[in-house]
Design an enzyme around this catalytic site. Structure first.
Site, mmCIF file in Angstrom:
data_model
loop_
_atom_site.group_PDB
_atom_site.id
_atom_site.type_symbol
_atom_site.label_atom_id
_atom_site.label_comp_id
_atom_site.label_asym_id
_atom_site.label_seq_id
_atom_site.Cartn_x
_atom_site.Cartn_y
_atom_site.Cartn_z
ATOM 1 N N GLN A 64 38.632 44.932 31.432
ATOM 2 C CA GLN A 64 38.473 44.398 32.736
ATOM 3 C C GLN A 64 37.517 43.340 32.836
ATOM 4 O OE1 GLN A 64 37.964 47.476 35.807
ATOM 5 N NE2 GLN A 64 38.061 45.667 37.411
ATOM 6 N N PHE A 65 38.172 42.044 32.652
ATOM 7 C CA PHE A 65 37.298 40.975 32.739
ATOM 8 C C PHE A 65 36.818 40.458 34.065
ATOM 9 C CE2 PHE A 65 41.229 38.945 34.416
ATOM 10 C CZ PHE A 65 40.905 38.052 35.084
ATOM 11 N N THR A 66 37.340 41.276 35.031
ATOM 12 C CA THR A 66 36.766 40.697 36.503
ATOM 13 C C THR A 66 35.326 41.290 36.707
ATOM 14 O OG1 THR A 66 37.721 42.708 37.487
ATOM 15 C CG2 THR A 66 39.117 40.701 37.502
#
Length: 147
Positions: A78-80
């Site tokens: 989850q790059f966010t």
């Protein structure tokens, strides 16, 4: 590296309607590699994840690890989690690691958990994933290798 752990009764990740990873009791680990991360950060946070005592013992105290309860881990990239929201209303993700490196580090994180003897399921890096979970507690813990 950043990892958001959620103690779950169950969790699953689906892509295009097909389940690609599913666990019962254990941890949902949302994992983000940031610029400057390497294998050492993945190994340290995987070790912390495996040993973190956030499951209840017989006295109702958080004193057991995911391994102690025979649980599993669902690892989802989850790059966010790299979002920088200090300016304006649109998050910046410039601090996230490049996709090739991030993919390798998230994979390494999961491999370290497997090496510790934990059953591990995963999502698929870069895919449009639908994650469902039943948060147990709720218990949500933030791990950051820079802290």
């Amino acid at each position: 590296m950043r990892v958001l752990l959620q103690r779950v009764s169950e969790a699953a990740v689906r892509i295009d309607g097909a389940t690609v990873g599913e666990i019962g009791p254990g941890l949902l680990a949302l994992v983000c590699a940031v610029e400057g991360d390497g294998q050492a950060e993945a190994e340290r946070l995987a070790g912390k994840t495996a040993k973190l005592r956030i499951f209840e013992d017989d006295a109702g105290k958080m004193n057991r690890s995911v391994a102690d309860i025979g649980g599993s881990v669902l690892v989802v990239s989850q790059f966010t989690l790299a979002a920088d929201t200090r300016k304006g209303n649109r998050p910046s993700f410039i601090g996230a690691a490049a996709p090739e490196l991030a993919d390798a580090l998230v994979e390494h994180f999961g491999a370290c958990l497997k090496a510790a003897g934990l059953p591990v399921e995963t999502g698929r890096f870069g895919a449009d994933m639908k994650v469902s979970l039943i948060n147990d507690g709720p218990v949500t813990i933030w791990l950051d290798s820079s802290a």
